[in-house]
Design a protein around this motif. Structure first.
Motif, short mmCIF file in Angstrom:
data_model
loop_
_atom_site.label_atom_id
_atom_site.label_comp_id
_atom_site.label_asym_id
_atom_site.label_seq_id
_atom_site.Cartn_x
_atom_site.Cartn_y
_atom_site.Cartn_z
N VAL A 211 0.86 -1.18 0.00
CA VAL A 211 0.00 0.00 0.00
C VAL A 211 0.90 1.23 0.00
N VAL A 212 0.81 2.01 -1.06
CA VAL A 212 1.58 3.25 -1.17
C VAL A 212 0.70 4.39 -0.68
N THR A 213 1.21 5.18 0.26
CA THR A 213 0.37 6.19 0.93
C THR A 213 0.51 7.58 0.31
N LYS A 214 -0.40 8.46 0.74
CA LYS A 214 -0.43 9.88 0.35
C LYS A 214 -0.59 10.07 -1.16
N GLY A 215 -1.06 9.05 -1.86
CA GLY A 215 -1.27 9.15 -3.29
C GLY A 215 0.00 9.41 -4.07
N GLY A 230 3.38 -11.19 -8.87
CA GLY A 230 2.05 -11.50 -8.34
C GLY A 230 1.74 -10.80 -7.04
N VAL A 231 2.33 -9.63 -6.84
CA VAL A 231 2.10 -8.85 -5.62
C VAL A 231 1.05 -7.77 -5.92
N SER A 232 0.04 -7.67 -5.08
CA SER A 232 -1.00 -6.65 -5.25
C SER A 232 -0.49 -5.31 -4.76
N ILE A 233 -0.88 -4.23 -5.48
CA ILE A 233 -0.49 -2.88 -5.10
C ILE A 233 -1.71 -1.97 -5.22
N ILE A 234 -1.92 -1.14 -4.19
CA ILE A 234 -2.95 -0.10 -4.24
C ILE A 234 -2.35 1.19 -3.74
N SER A 235 -3.03 2.31 -4.06
CA SER A 235 -2.55 3.63 -3.66
C SER A 235 -3.58 4.28 -2.74
N SER A 236 -3.15 4.63 -1.54
CA SER A 236 -4.03 5.26 -0.56
C SER A 236 -3.81 6.76 -0.54
N ARG A 237 -4.90 7.51 -0.37
CA ARG A 237 -4.78 8.99 -0.35
C ARG A 237 -4.30 9.50 1.00
N THR A 238 -4.46 8.68 2.08
CA THR A 238 -4.14 9.14 3.43
C THR A 238 -2.68 8.85 3.77
#
Length: 551
Positions: A211-215, A230-238
């Motif tokens: 999870v990459v933070t602060k967008g 095969g690693v999941s990645i999402i971007s968090s705004r916080t």
């Protein structure tokens, strides 16, 4: 809720007709939701009146005892077992409640989750880092809790145990921490900012989610590496701290919920449930149906609230004659023409009690006082109760007002009292067409005078022929009703509306029977009461006089 207008148990024509007419009057004068009800069966004479004027019989309600369904909350805020703790916290905060039922899609109750359960989860008693970092959820749930941007996802719907770690330390420290063997990388969620080195090392180790933070922007080669590994990645705004906490809140509710507290049925009485819950621990209780589906919730405070059921009593003012449970609901008014009984209320009410021949006379007079004219149908119904109770103005209970009211109603209904009387009393012999128990129950009233408990049933007939045909079985039924009711004695008054005489059968106390001065007929089976037609004004005072002399 509607306001119910009830006549007495084992209703006669006056009880049914006055309930119907008073309901109509209250609707017209207040615009409120008033409805006529009965707590006993109809009979041929009541049916004859209502059929003639095309009026429906009041709805049957045998019991108004407050039930759990009347006190519980039916609009229940709830969550599903697959919802997240974040969703549960949002609902608790929005609705300012402490506990949420957890239900399946079909409404079946699975458990409960409270602010206390969630507090234990987010701040566990154990000081182990492993416990504090654990989350039981899916990537889809994490994504929803964070409202994050998808960069790459692998099997996002799978629910699993994961552990959250924050990549805020130096790479060497992170690597030692991550490879200590306690938690496999494929069960780790790594929350990190723009630390390219930790991002790549996490992908190399094969963590479950990055999870990459602060967008913050993610380098293309890092995303490509994640896809290949095969690693999941999402971007968090916080920020990192908020993101890590929110991921913990993505835990599914069924991982933290507790077993449901004691469940009750909606039909249970409030008094019974109050006793059952008096020493129970939970603050909130569930109400479920036979299939375990949630129907409502309640607290002990709900059980202490006054009942929402409101009723009006007509043609009686004693609890022994009222609908079952009347003493546990709010009585708003009483309209009656009988002697005063044992009725008690928690607050002042409108109580109308007038010494006239029928309650329908009182109701009709109230129409006039309000400047209203009843419809033809209601005028006919009022006539039916008046004619029946006064034996077409020939009963000793009849007053001038009864005659005046009857004359007024005749002009509206288009029928005379004599004509209606013929319809009523020729509608069939009650004694001949009913079972003995039903004959006694049709118009039966119980009384308490000093140490005496007794009951008097009354029926009106066209002659005594049918009575003599069934006198033996009626006497047997009278004795059985006396024993079953644990009464000192029971009496049956059979009145001939033509001759204005009555026969009296007494079962029970020889002391009372021996003091009756009227002559006996039929080998002593009954007393012949010449000129006696009124239970209220003639027979009851006569019997109470005997009872007082025996004390």
């Amino acid at each position: 809720m509607p306001i119910w207008v009830f006549g007495h148990r084992n209703p006669d024509a006056d009880a049914i007709c006055s309930a119907l007419a008073y309901t109509d009057l209250k609707r017209r004068t207040t615009g409120g939701d008033y409805r006529a009800a009965r707590c006993g069966n109809s009979n041929a004479r009541i049916d004859a009146i209502l059929d003639h004027f095309g009026v429906e019989l009041p709805v049957f309600i045998s019991d108004v005892t407050p039930r759990l369904r009347d006190q519980m909350a039916t609009e229940v805020v709830r969550v599903g077992p697959h919802d997240t703790c974040a969703r549960a916290l949002e609902l608790i905060d929005t609705h300012d409640i402490q506990l949420l039922p957890v239900t399946e899609e079909d409404g079946r109750l699975r458990g409960v989750v409270s602010i206390f359960h969630l507090g234990q989860y987010f701040i566990p008693k154990s000081t182990s880092d492993r416990d504090i970092r654990q989350v039981h959820t899916s990537l889809d749930a994490i994504l929803g809790a964070l409202d994050a941007q998808v960069l790459h996802l692998v099997e996002p719907e799978r629910t699993e145990d994961l552990w959250v770690r924050v990549g805020a330390m130096a790479l060497d420290s992170f690597l030692r921490f991550q490879t200590d063997g306690e938690i496999p990388p494929e069960q780790c969620v790594v929350v990190v900012g723009d630390r390219r080195d930790i991002q790549l090392k996490s992908i190399e180790l094969g963590v479950r989610l990055l999870v990459v933070t602060k967008g913050l922007a993610l380098d293309d080669d890092v995303l490509d590496a994640a896809k290949k590994a095969g690693v999941s990645i999402i971007s968090s705004r916080t920020d990192t701290a908020t993101t890590a906490w929110t991921i913990r809140a993505a835990t599914r509710v069924d991982a933290v919920m507790d077993e449901p507290p004691a469940a009750f049925a909606a039909h249970e009485t409030v008094a019974s449930v109050r006793r059952q819950t008096s020493d129970m621990g939970p603050a909130v209780f569930m109400v479920t149906d036979d299939e375990g589906r949630l129907e409502g919730v309640f607290t002990r405070r709900d059980l202490l609230r006054p009942s929402r059921t409101e009723i009006i009593l007509v043609d009686h003012n004693e609890f022994s004659q009222a609908v079952q449970g009347a003493d546990q609901v709010r009585i708003l008014e009483v309209v009656d023409h009988h002697r005063l009984g044992d009725l008690r209320t928690a607050e002042p009410i409108l109580f109308i009690n007038r010494p006239v021949g029928s309650t329908c006379t009182i109701v009709a007079d109230k129409y006039r006082a309000e400047g209203l004219t009843p419809s033809r149908e209601m005028a006919g119904v009022l006539m039916g109760g008046l004619v029946s109770d006064t034996l077409n103005l020939r009963s000793p209970t009849t007053t001038e007002l009864d005659g005046e009211i009857l004359s007024w109603l005749e002009g509206i209904a288009g029928i005379t009292g004599t004509e209606l009387s013929e319809i009523i009393f020729s509608s069939g012999s009650v004694v001949a067409t009913r079972e003995p128990d039903a004959v006694l129950a049709l118009d039966r009233k119980e009384y308490v005078e000093g140490r005496w408990n007794f009951a008097i049933s009354q029926v009106e007939e066209l002659g005594f022929e049918e009575f003599w045909e069934r006198s033996e079985v009626l006497a047997e039924a009278l004795e059985a009703s006396r024993r079953n009711g644990d009464l000192d004695f029971a009496a049956l008054l059979v009145t001939d509306v033509k001759s204005q005489d009555s026969l009296l059968v007494v079962s029970g106390s020889p002391e009372v029977a021996g003091a009756i001065s009227y002559p006996t007929v039929g080998d002593g089976e009954a007393f012949h009461l010449s000129g006696v037609v009124s239970r209220k004004k003639q027979l009851l005072p006569f019997l109470t006089g005997i009872l007082k002399r025996t004390e």
